[in-house]
Write a protein that holds these residues in place. Structure first.
Motif, PDB file in Angstrom:
ATOM      1  N   GLU A 106       0.766  -1.183   0.236  1.00  0.00           N
ATOM      2  CA  GLU A 106      -0.058   0.060   0.118  1.00  0.00           C
ATOM      3  C   GLU A 106       0.952   1.114  -0.001  1.00  0.00           C
ATOM      4  N   ASP A 107       0.030   2.171  -0.396  1.00  0.00           N
ATOM      5  CA  ASP A 107       0.955   3.622  -0.366  1.00  0.00           C
ATOM      6  C   ASP A 107       1.126   3.977   1.089  1.00  0.00           C
ATOM      7  N   SER A 108       2.147   4.988   1.166  1.00  0.00           N
ATOM      8  CA  SER A 108       2.422   5.532   2.878  1.00  0.00           C
ATOM      9  C   SER A 108       1.695   6.492   3.172  1.00  0.00           C
ATOM     10  N   GLU A 109       0.989   7.126   2.114  1.00  0.00           N
ATOM     11  CA  GLU A 109       0.142   8.313   2.501  1.00  0.00           C
ATOM     12  C   GLU A 109      -1.323   7.848   3.117  1.00  0.00           C
ATOM     13  N   LYS A 110      -1.581   6.833   2.367  1.00  0.00           N
ATOM     14  CA  LYS A 110      -2.903   6.244   3.031  1.00  0.00           C
ATOM     15  C   LYS A 110      -2.952   5.738   4.442  1.00  0.00           C
ATOM     16  N   GLU A 111      -1.692   5.483   4.700  1.00  0.00           N
ATOM     17  CA  GLU A 111      -1.678   5.033   6.389  1.00  0.00           C
ATOM     18  C   GLU A 111      -2.142   6.012   7.176  1.00  0.00           C
ATOM     19  N   GLU A 112      -1.617   7.291   6.932  1.00  0.00           N
ATOM     20  CA  GLU A 112      -2.009   8.485   8.050  1.00  0.00           C
ATOM     21  C   GLU A 112      -3.679   8.615   7.980  1.00  0.00           C
ATOM     22  N   GLU A 113      -4.307   8.363   6.827  1.00  0.00           N
ATOM     23  CA  GLU A 113      -5.669   8.353   6.912  1.00  0.00           C
ATOM     24  C   GLU A 113      -6.401   7.243   7.585  1.00  0.00           C
ATOM     25  N   ASP A 114      -5.765   6.147   7.426  1.00  0.00           N
ATOM     26  CA  ASP A 114      -6.242   4.942   7.946  1.00  0.00           C
ATOM     27  C   ASP A 114      -6.124   4.986   9.294  1.00  0.00           C
ATOM     28  N   SER A 154     -27.018  -1.206   3.785  1.00  0.00           N
ATOM     29  CA  SER A 154     -27.223  -2.353   4.228  1.00  0.00           C
ATOM     30  C   SER A 154     -28.047  -2.401   5.779  1.00  0.00           C
ATOM     31  N   VAL A 155     -28.554  -3.330   6.086  1.00  0.00           N
ATOM     32  CA  VAL A 155     -29.628  -3.615   7.147  1.00  0.00           C
ATOM     33  C   VAL A 155     -29.033  -3.100   8.500  1.00  0.00           C
ATOM     34  N   ALA A 156     -27.744  -3.300   8.563  1.00  0.00           N
ATOM     35  CA  ALA A 156     -27.112  -2.856   9.744  1.00  0.00           C
ATOM     36  C   ALA A 156     -26.971  -1.197   9.892  1.00  0.00           C
ATOM     37  N   GLY A 157     -27.404  -0.514   8.933  1.00  0.00           N
ATOM     38  CA  GLY A 157     -27.174   1.050   8.922  1.00  0.00           C
ATOM     39  C   GLY A 157     -25.926   1.517   8.685  1.00  0.00           C
ATOM     40  N   ASP A 158     -25.048   0.494   8.000  1.00  0.00           N
ATOM     41  CA  ASP A 158     -23.685   1.204   7.873  1.00  0.00           C
ATOM     42  C   ASP A 158     -23.797   2.000   6.390  1.00  0.00           C
ATOM     43  N   ARG A 159     -22.988   3.058   6.195  1.00  0.00           N
ATOM     44  CA  ARG A 159     -23.041   3.710   5.089  1.00  0.00           C
ATOM     45  C   ARG A 159     -21.954   2.863   4.361  1.00  0.00           C
ATOM     46  N   ALA A 160     -21.842   2.839   3.078  1.00  0.00           N
ATOM     47  CA  ALA A 160     -20.957   2.139   2.359  1.00  0.00           C
ATOM     48  C   ALA A 160     -19.881   3.149   2.482  1.00  0.00           C
ATOM     49  N   ARG A 161     -18.605   2.405   2.636  1.00  0.00           N
ATOM     50  CA  ARG A 161     -17.353   3.333   2.472  1.00  0.00           C
ATOM     51  C   ARG A 161     -16.518   3.265   1.405  1.00  0.00           C
ATOM     52  N   THR A 186     -10.486   4.335   1.548  1.00  0.00           N
ATOM     53  CA  THR A 186     -10.024   4.781   2.884  1.00  0.00           C
ATOM     54  C   THR A 186      -9.928   3.384   3.763  1.00  0.00           C
ATOM     55  N   MET A 187     -10.327   2.271   3.354  1.00  0.00           N
ATOM     56  CA  MET A 187     -10.249   1.185   4.394  1.00  0.00           C
ATOM     57  C   MET A 187      -9.209   0.403   4.074  1.00  0.00           C
ATOM     58  N   LEU A 209     -15.601  -6.501   7.939  1.00  0.00           N
ATOM     59  CA  LEU A 209     -16.456  -7.472   8.537  1.00  0.00           C
ATOM     60  C   LEU A 209     -17.300  -7.841   7.461  1.00  0.00           C
ATOM     61  N   PRO A 210     -17.638  -9.214   7.423  1.00  0.00           N
ATOM     62  CA  PRO A 210     -18.641  -9.432   6.200  1.00  0.00           C
ATOM     63  C   PRO A 210     -20.212  -8.810   6.512  1.00  0.00           C
ATOM     64  N   GLY A 211     -20.558  -8.486   5.361  1.00  0.00           N
ATOM     65  CA  GLY A 211     -21.611  -7.558   5.337  1.00  0.00           C
ATOM     66  C   GLY A 211     -21.394  -6.352   5.038  1.00  0.00           C
ATOM     67  N   GLU A 212     -19.924  -5.759   5.194  1.00  0.00           N
ATOM     68  CA  GLU A 212     -19.881  -4.310   4.754  1.00  0.00           C
ATOM     69  C   GLU A 212     -19.800  -4.196   3.468  1.00  0.00           C
ATOM     70  N   GLU A 213     -20.237  -2.883   2.752  1.00  0.00           N
ATOM     71  CA  GLU A 213     -20.116  -2.629   1.404  1.00  0.00           C
ATOM     72  C   GLU A 213     -19.055  -1.716   1.213  1.00  0.00           C
ATOM     73  N   LEU A 214     -18.424  -1.665   0.247  1.00  0.00           N
ATOM     74  CA  LEU A 214     -17.119  -0.867  -0.317  1.00  0.00           C
ATOM     75  C   LEU A 214     -17.528  -0.300  -1.573  1.00  0.00           C
ATOM     76  N   LEU A 215     -17.218   1.109  -1.622  1.00  0.00           N
ATOM     77  CA  LEU A 215     -17.397   1.899  -2.975  1.00  0.00           C
ATOM     78  C   LEU A 215     -16.228   1.871  -3.642  1.00  0.00           C
ATOM     79  N   LEU A 216     -16.052   1.757  -4.859  1.00  0.00           N
ATOM     80  CA  LEU A 216     -14.875   1.963  -5.675  1.00  0.00           C
ATOM     81  C   LEU A 216     -14.577   3.397  -6.075  1.00  0.00           C
ATOM     82  N   PRO A 217     -13.584   3.678  -6.282  1.00  0.00           N
ATOM     83  CA  PRO A 217     -13.173   5.203  -6.252  1.00  0.00           C
ATOM     84  C   PRO A 217     -14.386   5.739  -7.204  1.00  0.00           C
TER      85      PRO A 217
END
Lengths: 439, 275
Positions: A351-359, B11-18, B22-23, B29-37
């Motif tokens: 992974e990129d190092s910049e991402k780590e800060e946000e994470d 999703s039912v749990a009320g999570d916003r897809a992230r 950023t993740m 965890l299973p059930g989480e939704e992820l958005l592509l860029p």
């Protein structure tokens, strides 16, 4: 599911190793695995771990009418169950042979040896007696179920307290635990089974076989003995021919082992009694160590490396000299300090190092590693995000796996002695984010 | 593009897809939704149905994103199906596509995957095929012709109970897995029956992947100790052979323990063994 078959290669290796007196986990021929006894909050509930084999024992009692031909004796009932989580081969319908054999052996060991005084379980002759029921569940199968089960049964029986009863003429009063303290059962002696596995038609023997050794053994000899060196039960299965002196030798070994195990049991019971009397916390949750990896703990097995030839100079010459490091300890809360930053894990080093800060900011629990490594050029840029209070979770069942953190062999690693806390999250893999020092 | 729809289909749990970006490296965890860029841009701060104008829309480098193990496509998002850490790999060499996302998880039970090299144990010989236990829910089938240099007359010498190193050509949830001991050119390239001696033991799948990573040091350190032969199966099985039984046992114990040791402890052990 079907059991995983044993390959020829494994069988051959195990037999050859046994001929050379070597066991897979480094034990000696007559060594037992580590025995760990823990008690639950109820009286009569215990878990016994013999290495990785785990048995849960629970004792309960009930007032019933006695058997017709034994009007003045209480009733004992033993039941061993092989839970499906113990091994993939244990399915609800499929385990009958092994189950019957184990149950029968356990009954003979505990009932026929008269270790429990059944006369004392009588309340009103011919009408009411106590029925004591011992339920054993196998939670994990790693060999030698019978030993673990017999220890669990006897420990649970010694630990159990039944409600007090008083008889005045025709009137029988049963006191609740709040009215009168429950009384222990009257136990004469503690029979414990010791298993011996025989290989190559009785030439080699091993005490406390584990699962692999059980698969390649020719026969099994189980001797149940108590600490007064009285044999309660002896059973030989597998159809091997044993000589008289072999059996005598086994009984001597069993005597020694039973003494050790009985001492351990007494100590465990004494500890538990003390803790309950002093009002301390007891139960399964307390018996799990909170500062260590709790699952799949590997005990140190001494490895004899005297016959391994090494060229140490070569290895030393190839290694680079360690570099100087600077440490700035940072105090988070009283009792928790941090020296240096960790190193990026090199597994999936993508992974990129910049991402780590946000994470970093995304984590809502601060996590502190067991071993904190020293680094060159400590970067303190995102210490700010770690100011969140450190939360210890109540769950002690998680396993914190340190992924391979060693990327650069030049950096030295030391373990700080400051307070370390277990990763508080419930997720299986958790590691504190580390900064890459050299960017 | 249904931005409003995206928010109401939480999703039912009320999570916003992230956003997946950023993740990264966090536990999902299973059930989480992820958005592509690309969806992330569209569902950005506006959220009112406006798409930001782009003058150079063509240079959006996130073309085809590959969804790896532990993730599944659900509509236009990624749905997490295993718990673990989210990882991402950029495509190498400036090729198109948005790279690969996957979840690093830990488990001991193996599920056959096409292309995986595994160690299997032969359980039965029936007619023209061998039944090989690979640790999955069914035994895999291996044809006797799938060995290098095997013909109808020249059968390979495989007995029940032998160890086989091969790869899967068919492995899905609907069919029984099939494996072969040759590669696509017909050469063995290391596959086939594994030799007679040595020890087979089982570890977790995560440890195998770690040991097989290109820059794994454990293997190099182990190799410096003494000469050995080692085979890793992606189903968690490792076969190891050294000159003496003692050395083989030491190796097996080290590899099993490597999972829970820090690099520090490992170096200590290796330096002790080197003496």
């Amino acid at each position: 599911m079907k059991e995983t078959p044993l390959s020829n290669c494994e069988r051959r290796f195990l037999l050859r190793a046994i001929e050379e007196k070597k066991r897979l986990d480094g034990r000696q021929t007559y060594d037992y695995r580590n025995i760990k006894i823990s008690f639950g909050t109820d009286y009569g509930c215990c878990i016994v771990e013999l290495g990785k084999t785990r048995v849960l024992g629970q004792v309960s009692c009930e007032l019933v009418s006695p058997k017709l031909n034994r009007a003045t004796e209480g009733i004992l009932f033993f039941n061993l169950e092989l839970s499906q989580m113990a091994a993939p081969a244990f399915e609800p319908g499929r385990q009958s042979d092994l189950l019957v054999k184990l149950n029968r052996l356990l009954e003979r060991c505990l009932r026929n040896s008269k270790c429990i005084d059944t006369e004392s379980l009588c309340v009103v002759a011919g009408e009411k007696v106590w029925q004591i029921r011992v339920d054993l569940h196998l939670l994990n199968h790693d060999g030698n179920i019978i030993d673990a089960a017999s220890i669990a049964a006897i420990v649970a029986l010694c630990h159990f307290r039944r409600p007090d009863v008083s008889v005045q003429g025709d009137e029988v009063t049963l006191y609740t635990p709040e009215e009168r303290d429950p009384v222990p059962l009257s136990i004469h002696h503690m029979p414990i089974c010791v298993s011996f596995a025989f290989f190559q038609q009785g030439t080699y023997l091993l005490v406390d076989p584990n699962e692999r050794e059980e698969r390649v053994m020719d026969g099994l000899l189980v001797i149940a003995m108590n600490k007064h060196r009285e044999i309660c039960t002896i059973q030989s299965s597998g159809g091997i021919m044993l000589l008289k002196d072999q059996v005598l030798r086994c009984s001597k070994i069993a005597g020694v082992k039973v003494l050790e195990i009985t001492e351990l049991i007494q100590k465990a019971l004494e500890n538990d009694r003390k803790v309950r009397k002093e009002g301390g916390k007891y139960g399964f949750a307390e018996s799990i160590a909170s500062q260590r990896i709790t699952a799949f703990k590997m005990e140190k097995a001494p490895i004899d490396t005297s016959d391994v030839e090494e060229k140490a100079e070569e290895i030393i010459a190839e290694a680079e000299p360690p570099l100087e490091v600077v440490s700035n300890p940072v105090l988070w809360t009283p009792g928790t300090a941090q020296i240096g930053e960790g190193v990026e894990n090199s597994w999936g080093d993508l992974e990129d190092s910049e991402k780590e800060e946000e994470d970093e900011d995304g984590t809502d629990e601060a996590i502190i590693l067991d071993s904190i490594k020293m680094d060159i050029g400590v970067e303190v840029s995102n210490i700010g995000s770690q100011d969140a209070p450190i939360v210890l979770s109540d769950s002690e069942e998680e396993e914190m796996i340190i992924l391979e953190p060693d990327k650069n062999p030049k950096k030295i690693r030391t373990q700080t002695t400051s307070a370390k806390q277990e990763a508080p999250s419930k997720k299986p893999v958790r590691k504190r984010k580390k900064k890459r020092a050299a960017n | 593009m249904a931005e409003a729809g995206g928010i109401t289909t939480e999703s039912v749990a009320g999570d916003r897809a992230r956003a997946a970006r950023t993740m990264l490296d966090q536990v999902v965890l299973p059930g989480e939704e992820l958005l592509l860029p690309e969806q992330e841009d569209a569902e950005g701060p506006g959220g009112a149905g406006e798409r930001p104008l782009r003058l150079n829309a063509g240079t959006r480098s996130r073309g085809r994103v590959v969804c790896g193990p532990g993730l599944r496509r659900s509509g236009d998002r990624l749905l997490v199906t295993k718990c673990g850490r989210l990882r991402h790999k950029e495509p190498g060499g400036g090729s198109s596509g948005g790279g690969v996302y996957w979840v690093d998880s830990q488990q001991k039970r193996y599920v056959p995957v096409k292309g995986d090299h595994v160690i299997g144990i032969v359980t039965a010989k029936s007619g023209d095929i061998f039944k090989v236990d690979v640790g999955g829910s069914e035994p895999a089938s291996l044809s006797y012709l799938a060995f290098e240099g095997a013909t109808k007359r020249n059968r390979p010498n495989v007995q029940v109970g032998d160890l086989i190193y091969g790869q899967f050509v068919v492995a899905n949830k609907d069919m029984e897995p099939e494996m072969v001991c040759i590669d696509s050119c017909g050469r063995a390239s290391g596959m086939g029956v594994i030799g007679q001696d040595g020890l087979l033991f089982k570890v977790t799948l995560g440890l195998i992947r770690k040991l097989l990573a290109p820059d794994c040091e454990i293997l190099q350190e182990v190799g410096k100790l003494y000469p050995l032969e080692i085979v890793f199966g992606m189903n968690g099985r490792i076969w190891v052979k050294a000159k003496t039984i003692q050395q083989t046992l030491i190796l097996a114990n080290i590899l099993e323990a490597c999972e829970h040791m820090t690099a520090d402890q490992r170096k200590q052990i290796f330096s002790r063994l080197a003496e």
